[in-house]
Design an enzyme around this catalytic site. Structure first.
Site, PDB file in Angstrom:
ATOM      1  N   CYS A 119       0.774  -1.248  -0.204  1.00 17.89           N
ATOM      2  CA  CYS A 119       0.102  -0.068  -0.113  1.00 17.89           C
ATOM      3  C   CYS A 119       0.799   1.229   0.081  1.00 17.89           C
ATOM      4  O   CYS A 119       0.386   2.127  -0.686  1.00 17.89           O
ATOM      5  CB  CYS A 119      -0.985  -0.088   1.164  1.00 17.89           C
ATOM      6  SG  CYS A 119      -1.832  -1.347   1.216  1.00 17.89           S
TER       7      CYS A 119
ATOM      8  N   ARG B  16      -7.865  -4.352  -2.915  1.00 20.47           N
ATOM      9  CA  ARG B  16      -7.340  -3.279  -3.910  1.00 20.47           C
ATOM     10  C   ARG B  16      -8.365  -2.917  -4.910  1.00 20.47           C
ATOM     11  O   ARG B  16      -8.092  -3.379  -6.133  1.00 20.47           O
ATOM     12  CB  ARG B  16      -5.783  -3.513  -4.393  1.00 20.47           C
ATOM     13  CG  ARG B  16      -4.913  -3.682  -3.313  1.00 20.47           C
ATOM     14  CD  ARG B  16      -3.734  -3.982  -4.013  1.00 20.47           C
ATOM     15  NE  ARG B  16      -2.661  -4.492  -2.687  1.00 20.47           N
ATOM     16  CZ  ARG B  16      -2.193  -3.842  -1.822  1.00 20.47           C
ATOM     17  NH1 ARG B  16      -2.434  -2.743  -1.676  1.00 20.47           N
ATOM     18  NH2 ARG B  16      -1.499  -4.549  -0.829  1.00 20.47           N
TER      19      ARG B  16
END
Lengths: 73, 216
Positions: free
Chosen positions: B53, B130
């Site tokens: 991330c 995601r």
């Protein structure tokens, strides 16, 4: 709160928006241009300023209140 | 016997209005309607202070200026708190020098995550996968991408999709495989025999009547 700090004073972006309102600009688009802020931030900020009694809304236009003018100084 | 009830939540689909929301973010309380008139990329990440991330946030920050040129706003989301988000973006700036310029939703209640189908229980019951939602100025969902927890997103592909969508809207054309800005575009297929015959006389580069390309 993005425009008003916990102590009740406007943040930097809040102050920019209040100054733009005080200068007579009334639409979110105009204020975003004058304050150099993203339009989404201004729309959200105007909601916040209105809820705090620092701005008012008439139709699609915003205007600064007396309380807002005090804080815009 | 105890009955196990499972809530089935319909995922958003292409061409549908994006589900409205009002959310706490690192830039204050934002509503979907605050972005009306601009393109919006709403993307989720599994958690703050995690390696993949962090690389993605740096990647999104790196294409931020290019997105702004195209009239696109960015809005991130995870189920972490605003305090966590603030600490993480400050840490990214301190350690890498990259400032994160876009807001991040703190979806502690998971309301937005559920509405957008961002939680895939077989991947994680507590974190968002995601996801990327590209939403147009009329707040219609135009593209949906899902990536697993282990695979970081490709920022150039996201930019390419934005370019392709905007090119399609401006010129009423489609874009072929691996299209890049400046490449030839696909002329929409004809609906009638007459249109098919006319198509071949219009100077397009045609493989046959159903596959014609042109320069913009």
């Amino acid at each position: 709160m993005a425009c008003i700090s916990p102590d009740g004073k406007p943040t930097e972006s809040g102050a920019k928006m209040l100054r733009a309102l005080k200068s007579g600009l009334g639409s979110a688009e105009e204020i975003a241009g004058e304050a150099a802020l993203p339009l989404f931030r201004v729309r959200s900020g105007l909601r916040e300023l209105t809820q705090a009694g620092l701005a008012g809304q008439k139709n699609d236009k915003y205007e600064i209140t007396e309380k807002g003018k005090e804080l815009a100084k | 016997m105890e009955e196990i009830k499972q809530q089935v939540i319909s995922l958003p689909r292409l061409g549908e209005p994006a589900p409205p929301f009002e959310a706490v973010t690192t830039h204050g309380i934002l509503k979907l309607e605050d972005f009306k008139g601009s393109w919006l990329i709403l993307f989720s990440h599994p958690a703050d202070f995690t390696p993949v991330c962090t690389t993605e946030f740096i990647g999104f920050a790196e294409i931020y200026t290019e997105l702004q040129k195209r009239g696109v706003d960015l809005l991130a989301l995870s189920v972490d708190s605003v305090s966590s988000h603030i600490a993480w973006v400050r840490n990214i700036e301190e350690k890498t020098g990259v400032k994160i310029p876009f807001p991040i939703i703190a979806d502690l209640s998971k309301e937005v995550s559920f509405d957008y189908g961002m939680i895939h229980p077989e991947q994680s019951k507590t974190e968002t996968v995601r996801c990327v939602f590209i939403i147009d100025p009329n707040q219609i969902i135009r593209t949906i991408l899902y990536y697993p927890l282990t695979t970081g997103r490709n920022m150039q592909e996201i930019l390419r999709i934005v370019d392709a969508l905007q090119t399609t809207d401006e010129n009423r054309v489609a874009t072929p495989a691996n299209w890049q800005p400046g490449d030839m575009v696909v002329v929409p297929p004809p609906n009638t025999q007459e249109m098919a015959e006319e198509r071949l006389k219009q100077g397009y580069e045609c493989v046959d009547w159903y596959l014609c390309k042109k320069k913009l």
